[in-house]
Design an enzyme around this catalytic site. Structure first.
Site, PDB file in Angstrom:
ATOM      1  N   LYS A 175      78.264 126.102  42.510  1.00  0.00           N
ATOM      2  CA  LYS A 175      77.058 125.631  41.827  1.00  0.00           C
ATOM      3  C   LYS A 175      76.441 124.567  42.711  1.00  0.00           C
ATOM      4  O   LYS A 175      77.016 123.501  42.928  1.00  0.00           O
ATOM      5  CB  LYS A 175      77.401 125.070  40.452  1.00  0.00           C
ATOM      6  CG  LYS A 175      76.195 124.546  39.690  1.00  0.00           C
ATOM      7  CD  LYS A 175      76.585 123.940  38.358  1.00  0.00           C
ATOM      8  CE  LYS A 175      76.954 124.978  37.344  1.00  0.00           C
ATOM      9  NZ  LYS A 175      75.837 125.796  36.894  1.00  0.00           N
ATOM     10  N   ASP A 217      75.259 121.637  25.680  1.00  0.00           N
ATOM     11  CA  ASP A 217      74.335 122.731  26.021  1.00  0.00           C
ATOM     12  C   ASP A 217      75.021 124.075  25.809  1.00  0.00           C
ATOM     13  O   ASP A 217      74.998 124.942  26.673  1.00  0.00           O
ATOM     14  CB  ASP A 217      73.865 122.582  27.467  1.00  0.00           C
ATOM     15  CG  ASP A 217      72.685 123.503  27.771  1.00  0.00           C
ATOM     16  OD1 ASP A 217      72.551 123.913  28.940  1.00  0.00           O
ATOM     17  OD2 ASP A 217      71.914 123.829  26.850  1.00  0.00           O
TER      18      ASP A 217
END
Length: 679
Positions: free
Chosen positions: A40, A134
């Site tokens: 990432k 989230d």
């Protein structure tokens, strides 16, 4: 270009496998551990946000403590030349959102299984004091075995804290955002419970409960609209599942599950027959009861003043005729009158003290400076003055992000708490800064491209043009005339540069010898390199290969490599060996006797042999054995008979780096044996 790049000398980027608001995810190869990983990588546009970078690293490092079979493992957190990245376990599959889009509503047993895995993972995170913030199907990965793994713990908080506007990212998460998060409150473990409830509804129905044309519209629904009933989309769903969805998605966090474990325990028994028709859980009344308004201090003061005025306006009692009363009555009346006056005085003093205290604290109270970033100067001034602030200096600055006439920032900055009447300085954008285009002819094209990109040009193109007179790489022309002013971030400039003389199409040099190759290279200006090599097919001093291959276009001065044959390295060879065979047989001498018979003399006349005849030799048999490419030493190569010394020649057909041999037998007895070398 990040594809093919190796981060920290270890993680070689293979391909892009996912994108997000603040980062991209790539498939990479860990060259040390020889395994595939997911990397990432924070977007370069966000790497300048120091607060975001700190939170990205802090949250990622905190997530490394999460060890759970249904949480994606974090292997590494690192930085490479301002490239901030996290190395994670690579899950070969798809995210839950894509899985739902592909399958539609999922079977109830599968929903229970996947949710149980997710709830267990979130519960583990909550025990480690980590709130996901989230939760959404896009952050749940499903491998080929159907196992769920959660990713992106804590990173969402960093995204919310950045000053940058990411509309698409907000839209991607707002469908699962809890009401308290939608109104800007602090996320808690119960915020994760709400998101899990929304995700459970989507898995059961294949649809989202709230949708709209914008993120704001969806957020308003999260705050105000009642949760749709599961039975409206899935009439066959047991009441137990509807109750779980309703309790998890209560608008008021106090009405939700106390913990994820409680929700998990409730879900574990949802499909039991005893719960299919249980009583519905009515959360609407609890969520939407009216609340009472608490009076402000000013309203309390007004009420007290009204009470005093009412008390002061009372008329004194009417006079009466004297009556016979005890002597101590006048004293009592006077005493009551004094008490009444003192009560009024005390009340007024208390009221004044209360008012003074209130206005003192009001004068000391601070208010947050409104965020007027990226709004027009006129609107910003109006808003700040309405909030009780004064406008200080206006400072003009160039800005790449804020358009002309709009506010870049304020001083004091947005959200800082100050007293009313404080002067607020405004930094106003005068648009993007312009630069003057210079004459770049004669400059090196590559160096000039880097300089223009550093200035901030939107795109710098370089175009090669053949030229016999200008040095290779020098700029010969430009698309924007020198002297013009442009905004770099909005401008594309093209630079033409010399690529030297026209290209030469390389010939096929097969059949050329060393001298002819040298002549060809000299004629066309190539930098020739000749090497020699053995070849079984190409004759000595002939071209074996060339690099580049025939048909390629080269410029004068380009390198040309040629391999010349040295012939066969180790050919087959015939070795000759002369052998002398010594005769050792018996020699018999001849007899010299002459006989004459009188009786025969009359009929025959015989001519007798003389005594000088040659001696007789006993013949010897010689066998020759030979070993070479085609013969074996066990087989007879040649047989001959000798009666005297004899010399013979043997021919050996030998392969490179091998040896032959021969053996001689006389009358079946070995008399000589020897090996024969290749050289």
């Amino acid at each position: 270009m990040i594809i093919g790049k190796r981060l920290s000398g270890r993680y070689e980027i293979t391909r892009l496998i996912g994108t997000g608001g603040m980062s991209n995810v790539y498939l990479a190869r860990d060259i040390i551990l020889e395994r595939d990983v997911a990397v990432k990588l924070m977007r370069m546009s966000m790497a300048n946000e120091e607060q975001l970078v700190r939170r990205f690293r802090r949250e990622a490092q905190a997530t490394t403590q999460l060890m759970h079979p249904h949480i994606v493992d974090i292997f590494d957190v690192d930085e490479d030349h301002d490239n901030h990245f996290i190395v994670m376990e690579y899950i070969d599959g798809m995210d839950l959102k894509a899985y739902i889009n592909k399958k539609g509503r999922l079977p109830l047993p599968q929903v229970i299984t996947i949710m149980n895995q997710i709830l267990g993972a979130i519960a583990h995170a909550h025990h480690q004091q980590i709130i996901h913030r989230d939760i959404k199907p896009q952050n749940v990965l499903i491998n080929h075995e159907g196992t769920a793994k959660i990713t992106d713990f804590g990173i969402a908080m960093a995204l919310f804290e950045t000053s940058m506007t990411q509309t698409n990212t907000t839209l991607g998460s707002v469908h699962y955002l809890s009401p308290e998060q939608a109104r800007g409150g602090i996320a808690t473990t119960k915020s994760d419970v709400y998101s899990l409830g929304i995700m459970l509804y989507e898995m059961l129905t294949g649809k989202l409960p709230f949708d709209g044309e914008s993120a704001v519209a969806i957020a308003i629904q999260q705050l105000q609209s009642p949760m749709p009933l599961l039975a409206d989309e899935l009439p066959s769903a047991p009441m137990s599942l509807q109750n779980i969805v309703m309790k998890a998605t209560a608008k008021d966090a106090a009405n939700r599950y106390l913990s994820v474990e409680e929700m998990q325990a409730d879900l574990a028994t949802a499909l039991q027959p005893s719960r299919i028709n249980e009583a519905p859980y009515d959360i609407h009344k609890m969520d939407y009861d009216e609340t009472q308004t608490i009076p402000l201090p000013s309203s309390i003061i007004k009420e007290k003043i009204a009470d005093i005025e009412k008390l002061s306006a009372q008329k004194p009692p009417a006079k009466r005729k004297p009556a016979v009363i005890p002597k101590d009555k006048p004293v009592e009346k006077k005493k009551k009158s004094k008490q009444k006056r003192w009560l009024i005085i005390i009340l007024i003093v208390a009221l004044i003290a209360l008012a003074a205290t209130y206005f003192y604290y009001q004068s000391q109270k601070t208010y947050a400076v409104a965020d007027v970033t990226d709004v027009s100067q006129q609107v910003a001034i109006s808003r700040l003055q309405k909030d009780g602030f004064h406008i200080g200096k206006t400072i003009e600055e160039h800005s790449e992000k804020v358009k002309k006439g709009y506010i870049i920032k304020t001083d004091p900055p947005a959200d800082k708490k100050v007293k009313k009447g404080t002067k607020i300085d405004l930094y106003i954008s005068i648009g993007k800064e312009e630069v003057t285009v210079e004459d770049y002819r004669g400059e090196n094209a590559n160096e000039m491209k880097k300089e223009l990109e550093k200035i901030g040009f939107k795109k710098v193109k370089t175009v090669a043009i053949t030229n016999d007179t200008v040095n290779v790489g020098e700029v010969t022309g430009q698309s924007i005339q020198a002297g013009l002013k442009v905004v770099p971030s909005e401008t594309t400039i093209e630079l033409e540069y010399s690529s030297g003389p026209e290209d030469i199409v390389l010939k096929d040099l097969t059949g050329y010898n060393t001298n002819s190759v040298k002549a060809y290279a000299l004629e066309n200006g190539f930098e020739l390199t000749i090497k020699e090599a053995f070849s079984d097919d190409i004759e000595v001093d002939q071209v074996v290969s060339q690099e580049p291959a025939a048909g390629n276009s080269l410029k004068a001065g380009a390198p040309l490599k040629v391999i010349i044959s040295k012939g066969v390295e180790n050919p087959d060879k015939t070795v000759e060996r002369k052998i002398k065979l010594v005769y050792t047989g018996e020699i018999i001498e001849a007899s010299s006797e002459h006989e004459s018979t009188n009786n025969d003399a009359e009929d025959d006349t015989t001519e007798a042999s003389s005594a000088s005849s040659e001696p007789t030799r006993t013949p010897q048999t010689i066998k020759v054995y030979l070993k070479d490419k085609t013969h074996k030493l066990t087989d007879v190569y040649k047989t001959l008979t000798i009666t005297e010394d004899t010399e013979i020649t043997l021919l050996f057909d030998l392969v490179a780096d091998t040896e032959g041999a021969y053996k001689i037998e006389r009358d079946d007895k070995n008399i000589e044996q020897e090996t024969v070398g290749y050289k």
